[in-house]
Design a protein around this motif. Structure first.
Motif, PDB file in Angstrom:
ATOM      1  N   ASP A 174     -37.907  28.205  77.047  1.00  0.00           N
ATOM      2  CA  ASP A 174     -36.905  28.442  78.089  1.00  0.00           C
ATOM      3  C   ASP A 174     -37.469  29.286  79.235  1.00  0.00           C
ATOM      4  O   ASP A 174     -37.053  29.134  80.386  1.00  0.00           O
ATOM      5  CB  ASP A 174     -35.671  29.124  77.502  1.00  0.00           C
ATOM      6  CG  ASP A 174     -34.879  28.201  76.582  1.00  0.00           C
ATOM      7  OD1 ASP A 174     -34.930  26.969  76.802  1.00  0.00           O
ATOM      8  OD2 ASP A 174     -34.232  28.698  75.654  1.00  0.00           O
ATOM      9  N   THR A 213     -32.245  24.595  88.183  1.00  0.00           N
ATOM     10  CA  THR A 213     -30.993  25.342  88.036  1.00  0.00           C
ATOM     11  C   THR A 213     -30.201  25.459  89.333  1.00  0.00           C
ATOM     12  O   THR A 213     -28.988  25.333  89.324  1.00  0.00           O
ATOM     13  CB  THR A 213     -31.274  26.761  87.492  1.00  0.00           C
ATOM     14  OG1 THR A 213     -32.237  27.417  88.341  1.00  0.00           O
ATOM     15  CG2 THR A 213     -31.829  26.697  86.072  1.00  0.00           C
ATOM     16  N   TRP A 232     -38.627  18.239  83.691  1.00  0.00           N
ATOM     17  CA  TRP A 232     -37.364  18.148  82.959  1.00  0.00           C
ATOM     18  C   TRP A 232     -37.590  17.414  81.642  1.00  0.00           C
ATOM     19  O   TRP A 232     -37.134  17.857  80.580  1.00  0.00           O
ATOM     20  CB  TRP A 232     -36.318  17.409  83.799  1.00  0.00           C
ATOM     21  CG  TRP A 232     -35.025  17.180  83.075  1.00  0.00           C
ATOM     22  CD1 TRP A 232     -33.937  17.991  83.047  1.00  0.00           C
ATOM     23  CD2 TRP A 232     -34.683  16.050  82.233  1.00  0.00           C
ATOM     24  NE1 TRP A 232     -32.948  17.458  82.255  1.00  0.00           N
ATOM     25  CE2 TRP A 232     -33.375  16.263  81.743  1.00  0.00           C
ATOM     26  CE3 TRP A 232     -35.353  14.883  81.859  1.00  0.00           C
ATOM     27  CZ2 TRP A 232     -32.730  15.359  80.894  1.00  0.00           C
ATOM     28  CZ3 TRP A 232     -34.713  13.981  81.001  1.00  0.00           C
ATOM     29  CH2 TRP A 232     -33.418  14.227  80.533  1.00  0.00           C
ATOM     30  N   ASP A 240     -28.980  22.112  90.168  1.00  0.00           N
ATOM     31  CA  ASP A 240     -29.402  21.316  89.011  1.00  0.00           C
ATOM     32  C   ASP A 240     -29.365  19.838  89.403  1.00  0.00           C
ATOM     33  O   ASP A 240     -28.421  19.118  89.097  1.00  0.00           O
ATOM     34  CB  ASP A 240     -28.494  21.578  87.809  1.00  0.00           C
ATOM     35  CG  ASP A 240     -28.956  20.796  86.575  1.00  0.00           C
ATOM     36  OD1 ASP A 240     -30.022  20.159  86.644  1.00  0.00           O
ATOM     37  OD2 ASP A 240     -28.234  20.822  85.565  1.00  0.00           O
TER      38      ASP A 240
END
Length: 500
Positions: free
Chosen positions: A211, A218, A84, A221
């Protein structure tokens, strides 16, 4: 300082000439080299005080690149929380490069193969990069140096491993004399500003879409709250350093108080190299008051990297071989307890608060990290490596050096470590370090309890129905740990450290 690795001597020549290497054009007149050079980013995602960048921009057009290599680290590929952070840090780095007239090229796969491929596509003859000391990066540097001209520069640490040595010429194994030796070389050199412009190549090689790497979680999340606590990137690092300067003089006391969050919170920025340790040292040392305690934490970071440099398997092997015989509980037996620890449901409020903070924010207060690690290792008698792997996946600042050395310090299995029989009492630690408000924040089931009760609600017959009972009594856990320690302690008086 820079080190030459690979074929040819162009790198050495350019460094000796201050980076102003020239060649003759077709008309016989001196001109700038037109071949691009590659700038290999890893855990050094910044433009200021970046020696590899500084050398590259003086040689000609620069192709900055980052390769997401999950093959080289094998079991140590980045965990979820670090990925992340990496996503946002790479986005920030690309934005910063574009302001300088450049951009970041992304590739995925074996880093050596990808860099060689880009060199072939672009005609680049040289690669500049900072040294890194994790075993997989050292292996990659050796492999790349056999195929391209690789110029490695210092800057990831205050001093590179081996820069300070004992009187006998050996690498330091004990932190205190290591710290004294490093202090003799401080302060570090003045940091170098980012270049005003970075020349671009005539044609850019193809790169991946950030991306499409899927670094962000996701479904679900689980990192949704991370952005409330963190701003990855060089600008975020600068802001965090500036915010810490007014607190640095009180760090010695405040860092132990979880309710005050007195830590610097610079560890992820340092790990990803968004700010150099030299920059941090210079700024903090120049702040009002005495910041020696914090500066020694920067030295501890160097110390941890020195240990993995000497013993690359520090993350998976006990540095003290006697601990190989420790009768850890098998996770088939201890799995319920391990899950309770990971999810913050042990019945020990300070431990549970820390583990929930970790899951929610990707970070945990330093004092609580020690308490939670000690609880897993000693109260639950679970191998430190299981805890280290959980931290590896959940910490945004998951550093192979720091994580491995700190876990082995708590376990007592490290080169310079806390003795195993010194067992932290989590309930006492919680009260001593005034963790009541910290517990209220992260364990809301206990938020209504007063300071006298909240550290150990079960003992005061005040445990809410939705909060678990202790998974083990403190005395019981302590005695079990000491019994296990006695089984191996007769070997620990003359433990030989594993050879590097």
């Amino acid at each position: 300082m820079a080190e030459k690795s690979g074929r040819g001597d162009l790198c050495s020549a350019s460094l000796q000439m201050g980076g102003d290497l020239e060649h003759r054009s077709a008309h016989g007149m001196p001109g700038r080299m037109s071949d691009p050079v590659l700038l290999w980013f890893r855990q050094d995602l910044r433009l200021a005080d970046q020696a590899a960048l500084g050398a590259a921009v003086q040689e000609g057009p620069v192709i900055p690149l980052y390769v997401l290599d999950d093959q080289a680290p094998r079991q140590w590929k980045m965990g979820g929380a670090s990925r992340w952070w990496l996503h946002h840090s790479l986005r920030s780095l690309d934005d910063d490069l574009r302001k300088k007239g450049s951009r970041l090229v992304l590739r995925q796969g074996n880093c050596v193969d990808q860099i060689v491929q880009i060199a072939e596509e672009t005609g680049a003859r040289r690669v500049h990069a900072l040294h890194h000391y994790e075993p997989w990066w050292r292996n990659a540097e050796k492999a790349l140096g056999k195929r391209l001209d690789l110029c490695l520069h210092d800057g990831a640490l205050l001093l590179p491993p081996g820069a300070v040595r004992t009187g006998g010429g050996n690498s330091y194994r004990i932190y205190t004399p290591f710290a004294r030796a490093v202090m003799d070389h401080m302060p570090p050199a003045e940091p170098v500003r980012a270049p005003s412009r970075i020349d671009a190549p005539g044609q850019w090689p193809k790169g991946d879409s950030l991306d499409r790497w899927g670094l962000l979680p996701t479904a679900p999340d689980w990192a949704a709250a991370f952005s409330r606590d963190w701003t990855p990137g060089e600008a975020g690092a600068r802001a965090n350093v500036a915010a810490f300067l007014d607190e640095a003089a009180d760090y010695d006391r405040a860092r132990n108080l979880p309710s005050r969050e007195g830590s610097s919170r610079l560890s992820p920025h340092l790990h990803f190299g968004e700010v150099s340790p030299a920059q941090v040292w210079r700024q903090v040392a120049g702040a009002p008051g005495n910041a020696t305690t914090f500066l020694k934490e920067l030295i501890w970071r160097d110390y941890a990297h020195t240990q993995i440099w000497a013993m690359p398997a520090y993350g998976s092997e006990n540095a003290r071989p006697a601990f190989d015989a420790m009768p850890w509980r098998d996770l088939r037996e201890a799995g319920v307890d391990f899950t309770a620890w990971k999810t913050g449901r042990t019945g020990y409020p300070i431990v549970d608060a820390g583990m929930r903070q970790l899951w929610t924010t990707g970070w945990m207060h330093n004092r609580v990290r020690m308490i939670a690690a000690s609880f897993l290792i000693k109260h639950l008698l679970i191998d430190w490596r299981h805890g280290a792997r959980w931290f590896w996946d959940t910490l945004v600042d998951a550093s192979y050096a720091n994580n491995s050395v700190n876990w082995q310090w708590v376990a007592g299995s490290g080169v310079d470590a806390n003795i195993f029989s010194r067992i932290m009492a989590p309930l006492t630690q919680s009260e001593k370090f005034e963790a009541a408000d910290y517990i209220r924040k992260w364990v809301p089931e206990l938020a209504h309890l007063n300071d006298d009760v909240i550290h150990d609600p079960e003992a005061h017959d005040a445990r809410p129905a939705d909060y678990p009972a202790k998974c083990i009594d403190h005395r019981e856990g302590r005695e079990r740990a000491l019994a296990a320690w006695r089984r191996i302690s007769h070997d620990c008086g003359a433990i030989n450290h594993r050879a590097g």
